[in-house]
Design a protein around this motif. Structure first.
Motif, PDB file in Angstrom:
ATOM      1  N   TYR A  67       1.030  -1.336  -0.100  1.00 46.48           N
ATOM      2  CA  TYR A  67       0.054  -0.125   0.051  1.00 46.48           C
ATOM      3  C   TYR A  67       0.714   1.140   0.127  1.00 46.48           C
ATOM      4  N   MET A  68       1.733   1.241   0.922  1.00 46.67           N
ATOM      5  CA  MET A  68       2.493   2.500   0.857  1.00 46.67           C
ATOM      6  C   MET A  68       3.394   2.645  -0.394  1.00 46.67           C
ATOM      7  N   HIS A  69       3.952   1.686  -0.981  1.00 43.66           N
ATOM      8  CA  HIS A  69       4.733   1.962  -2.035  1.00 43.66           C
ATOM      9  C   HIS A  69       3.820   1.639  -3.327  1.00 43.66           C
ATOM     10  N   LYS A 112       9.634   4.890   4.354  1.00 39.30           N
ATOM     11  CA  LYS A 112       9.155   5.736   3.109  1.00 39.30           C
ATOM     12  C   LYS A 112       9.437   7.180   3.048  1.00 39.30           C
ATOM     13  N   LEU A 113       9.697   7.958   4.189  1.00 43.66           N
ATOM     14  CA  LEU A 113      10.209   9.208   4.450  1.00 43.66           C
ATOM     15  C   LEU A 113      11.835   9.201   3.700  1.00 43.66           C
ATOM     16  N   THR A 114      12.428   8.111   3.979  1.00 40.93           N
ATOM     17  CA  THR A 114      13.681   8.038   3.577  1.00 40.93           C
ATOM     18  C   THR A 114      14.027   8.002   1.832  1.00 40.93           C
ATOM     19  N   LEU A 115      13.019   6.851   1.494  1.00 38.10           N
ATOM     20  CA  LEU A 115      12.936   6.517   0.223  1.00 38.10           C
ATOM     21  C   LEU A 115      12.612   7.834  -0.703  1.00 38.10           C
ATOM     22  N   TYR A 116      11.560   8.496  -0.180  1.00 38.54           N
ATOM     23  CA  TYR A 116      10.825   9.416  -1.064  1.00 38.54           C
ATOM     24  C   TYR A 116      10.938  10.859  -0.380  1.00 38.54           C
ATOM     25  N   PRO A 117      12.101  11.471  -0.330  1.00 42.65           N
ATOM     26  CA  PRO A 117      12.359  12.748   0.361  1.00 42.65           C
ATOM     27  C   PRO A 117      11.400  13.981  -0.114  1.00 42.65           C
ATOM     28  N   GLU A 118      11.101  13.948  -1.453  1.00 43.53           N
ATOM     29  CA  GLU A 118      10.274  14.867  -1.810  1.00 43.53           C
ATOM     30  C   GLU A 118       8.989  14.683  -0.995  1.00 43.53           C
TER      31      GLU A 118
END
Length: 130
Positions: A67-69, A112-118
């Motif tokens: 879900y998150m990705h 998720k915060l780390t993988l998608y900094p934007e």
């Protein structure tokens, strides 16, 4: 089952058409493969802070990761977040009594915060009570 909730408020200057578009995008995210059930609509509490809510039921940690990705989820957030003035994540709940479940879910969120900094930069200022 992990039940994930968001409470949110729209920016004051958006149109009704923009509001309906955002809710439709959220409903699309709430209907991805990894979600067992979902609903998006008015918040019935704290009307002064949060006017709307999002709730999804997710079977387990594997489904939560999907879900998150999920590409639909990842594509929807940048279209949704600019219209919101604030978000409160949770409270989440679960019938899974694993003692580390809350920590495990938080670790997925941090990942998720780390993988998608934007995404992290976009959602961070909206989080209530920060």
């Amino acid at each position: 089952m992990i039940v994930h909730t968001l409470r949110f408020a729209f920016k004051e200057d958006i149109t009704e058409e923009e509001r309906e578009h955002v809710l439709a995008l959220m409903r699309r995210t709430a209907s991805v493969e990894s979600v067992s059930f979902g609903t998006v609509g008015q918040s019935l509490g704290e009307k002064d802070r949060f006017t709307h809510a999002y709730c999804v039921g997710i079977a387990d940690m594997d489904a939560l990761r999907r879900y998150m990705h999920d590409p639909v989820h990842l594509a929807g957030d940048p279209q949704i977040l600019p219209y919101l003035s604030r978000i409160a994540i949770g409270p989440d709940l679960s019938d899974d009594m694993t003692p580390t479940l809350a920590t495990d879910i938080l670790a997925l969120h941090e990942e998720k915060l780390t993988l998608y900094p934007e995404w992290a930069a976009q959602i961070g200022p909206l989080l209530a009570d920060r």
